[in-house]
Design an enzyme around this catalytic site. Structure first.
Site, PDB file in Angstrom:
ATOM      1  N   LYS A  86       2.820 -23.057 -16.786  1.00  0.00           N
ATOM      2  CA  LYS A  86       4.269 -22.986 -16.936  1.00  0.00           C
ATOM      3  C   LYS A  86       4.834 -21.708 -16.302  1.00  0.00           C
ATOM      4  CE  LYS A  86       8.030 -21.489 -19.163  1.00  0.00           C
ATOM      5  NZ  LYS A  86       8.402 -20.095 -19.501  1.00  0.00           N
TER       6      LYS A  86
ATOM      7  N   ASP B 263       8.624 -26.303 -20.258  1.00  0.00           N
ATOM      8  CA  ASP B 263       8.619 -25.487 -21.469  1.00  0.00           C
ATOM      9  C   ASP B 263       9.008 -26.366 -22.644  1.00  0.00           C
ATOM     10  OD1 ASP B 263      11.290 -26.028 -21.402  1.00  0.00           O
ATOM     11  OD2 ASP B 263      11.834 -24.121 -20.525  1.00  0.00           O
TER      12      ASP B 263
END
Length: 212
Positions: free
Chosen positions: A120, A138
């Site tokens: 991420k 996220d």
DNA sequence: ATCCCGAGGG
DNA sequence: CCCTCTGGAT
């Protein structure tokens, strides 16, 4: 959500916010990497509060290493997971100095090899710093992807792969920001604001209606 | 699967 | 009180 709904979904979000950007504060690629590393399970408001203390003291790999773990901790104590984050930031800064000439690397492999940097975080740096069409999944994007039917998946990686496959190319670079901001301010975790949502007409989610 | 972990909102 | 916040390492 079918292809037509997906197109309308992004056109609407784009028209409402033509130049989306991260709400994290940074003034260099290293500051961006540091801010994103600190942002795990924390709001960007709390991260900005901490980096306003930290960056004036140390905003380069050399200065972070010089400040040390205890020194970094002192400035970021107000963020959750601060011990892990301080340790990882110092270790990452050291690797940048020793293996990358003090620069933030451009490749996904090198980024993900840094302590505290996973898929991420690497996706955010690749997108924000260099404009690559990545989609960092996220907590917001995971929820929005599943709730709307845009990109359902059991894991962030599954959601990411569906997003990359379904988002029209013209929206690829900015989709990450539109989805984040939509999740943060409209499609909220506890109480999604479907009444105020501009893309409710192309969303699979049916909000609970108060009994007639 | 579990741990890390403070601040803000409801 | 509980849940959530631009997750990652073990």
């Amino acid at each position: 959500m079918n292809a037509d709904a997906i197109q309308r979904f992004f056109v609407t979000l784009r028209d409402a916010n033509p130049q989306p950007a991260s709400e994290l504060e940074y003034s260099s690629v290293f500051e961006l990497l540091a801010a994103v590393l600190l942002s795990a399970q924390a709001t960007d408001v709390s991260v900005n509060k901490a980096t306003r203390r930290l960056f004036p003291i140390a905003n380069t790999p050399a200065r972070i290493v010089a400040l040390g773990v205890e020194g970094v901790e002192a400035h970021i104590r107000t963020i959750g997971l601060f011990r892990n984050k301080a340790k990882n930031l110092v270790a990452t800064a050291r690797i940048l100095l020793e293996q990358h000439g003090g620069q933030v690397p451009r490749s996904r492999e090198a980024l993900e090899a840094l302590p505290g940097v996973g898929r991420k975080t690497a996706n955010v740096v690749l997108n924000v710093a260099w404009g690559e069409p990545t989609c960092a999944v996220d907590t917001h994007i995971f929820r929005v992807g599943n709730r709307t039917g845009l990109a359902p998946g059991r894991t962030p990686y599954e959601v990411e792969m569906k997003l990359l496959a379904r988002i029209p190319a013209e929206f690829a670079k900015d989709a990450h920001h539109w989805l984040i901001l939509h999740g943060r301010y409209v499609c909220q975790a506890r109480k999604p604001r479907c009444q105020a949502c501009a893309v409710a007409d192309c969303c699979d989610f049916q909000p609970k209606t108060t009994a007639s």
